[in-house]
Design an enzyme around this catalytic site. Structure first.
Site, PDB file in Angstrom:
ATOM      1  N   HIS A 226       0.843  -1.193   0.000  1.00  0.00           N
ATOM      2  CA  HIS A 226       0.000   0.000   0.000  1.00  0.00           C
ATOM      3  C   HIS A 226       0.880   1.246   0.000  1.00  0.00           C
ATOM      4  O   HIS A 226       2.098   1.166   0.136  1.00  0.00           O
ATOM      5  CB  HIS A 226      -0.984   0.016   1.176  1.00  0.00           C
ATOM      6  CG  HIS A 226      -0.348  -0.010   2.534  1.00  0.00           C
ATOM      7  ND1 HIS A 226       0.428   1.015   3.038  1.00  0.00           N
ATOM      8  CD2 HIS A 226      -0.398  -0.950   3.524  1.00  0.00           C
ATOM      9  CE1 HIS A 226       0.819   0.728   4.265  1.00  0.00           C
ATOM     10  NE2 HIS A 226       0.356  -0.472   4.581  1.00  0.00           N
ATOM     11  N   CYS A 252       3.232  -4.617   6.817  1.00  0.00           N
ATOM     12  CA  CYS A 252       2.886  -4.383   5.414  1.00  0.00           C
ATOM     13  C   CYS A 252       4.102  -3.845   4.646  1.00  0.00           C
ATOM     14  O   CYS A 252       5.123  -3.487   5.231  1.00  0.00           O
ATOM     15  CB  CYS A 252       1.726  -3.400   5.310  1.00  0.00           C
ATOM     16  SG  CYS A 252       0.156  -4.065   5.911  1.00  0.00           S
TER      17      CYS A 252
END
Length: 276
Positions: A226, A252
């Site tokens: 992301h 992430c």
């Protein structure tokens, strides 16, 4: 006559007794059958109750699993703010000392060319300093690897993440097509292994940590590619964005805004992702 009357009375009494016996047997039979009928009816009535109880238990189990998964997702993202003060790990490997060796040998071999050697050394040092500064200030909004490739005809598209180098490689088989700068999880919290792209979305926000991101692509559950983080208003958090190129997330893989959008648009579900 008296004897005949007595005989008839005796016959009547016997008939009455037989009728009484028959009535008593019928009552006893009815009484004996009633518990069996009641038990059968009770068993039938208990069947739907047991089925309803089983459904309730299943629903409770599903709810508990969903709550546990939600807590796991929140815990993975915890520590964003508290970890900001930790010592940052350098994103680039140590620069090769080949250039310095060449400069030293050049200066030692010809003292008469000292001025030229010094000039060359100064230029080399300037270049090294520029490269170091570039590593410290990655453009977190634009493409970090130049012009993007056309992968529409690629036969073996895959993504490889280097945790040591903080890089994401877009590949066709073993051939690297594009390299992106990334930020993986602090304290080695990004999972290692081989995964596949599962799903994607335009944005998310974690109210517990007051952080979100745009253009997310999942490769294992709540572990995502992301953008650099956003706040509650959807604005990018500059202090976090400037960490791009070194471990900064809680698992992430952060990317520049442009790189995350490119993966969102061009890397389909089912694509292999290798993280090592």
């Amino acid at each position: 006559m008296t004897g005949a009357n007595n005989a008839r009375r005796d016959d009547n009494r016997r008939n009455d007794n037989r009728r009484d016996d028959q009535r008593n047997r019928g009552v006893r039979s009815s009484v004996n059958q009633s518990p069996n009928a009641t038990n059968a009816a009770g068993a039938v009535n208990r069947q739907p109750i047991a089925f309803i109880v089983a459904l309730v238990v299943i629903a409770v189990i599903i709810t508990l699993l969903a709550i546990a998964q939600s807590h796991a997702a929140v815990s993975r993202h915890e520590g964003y703010r508290t970890a900001q003060a930790q010592t940052a790990q350098a994103s680039e490997p140590e620069p090769s000392n080949g250039s310095a060796s060449a400069q030293s040998s050049g200066a030692a071999s010809d003292a008469a060319s000292g001025t030229a050697s010094n000039a060359a050394a100064g230029a080399s040092a300037s270049a090294d300093g520029s490269a170091s500064a570039s590593a410290q200030s990655v453009d977190w909004q634009d493409a970090t690897g130049g012009a993007y490739p056309d992968v529409s005809q690629v036969q073996d598209l895959n993504v490889q993440v280097s945790l040591a180098g903080q890089r994401v490689y877009i590949k066709d088989g073993d051939t690297t097509l594009y390299t992106m700068i990334c930020s993986s999880g602090m304290d080695d919290t990004t999972p290692h292994g081989t995964f596949t792209v599962q799903s994607r979305g335009e944005n998310f926000f974690n109210p517990t940590e007051q952080m979100g991101a745009n253009w997310w692509v999942s490769f294992q559950g709540d572990y995502l590619f992301h953008t650099v983080p956003t706040d509650a208003n959807g604005d990018y958090i500059v202090s976090e964005c400037e960490k791009l190129g070194r471990p900064a997330s809680h698992g992430c893989v952060r990317l520049s805004v442009s790189d995350a959008k490119w993966i969102y648009d061009n890397v389909p579900d089912g694509t292999t992702v290798v993280i090592a």
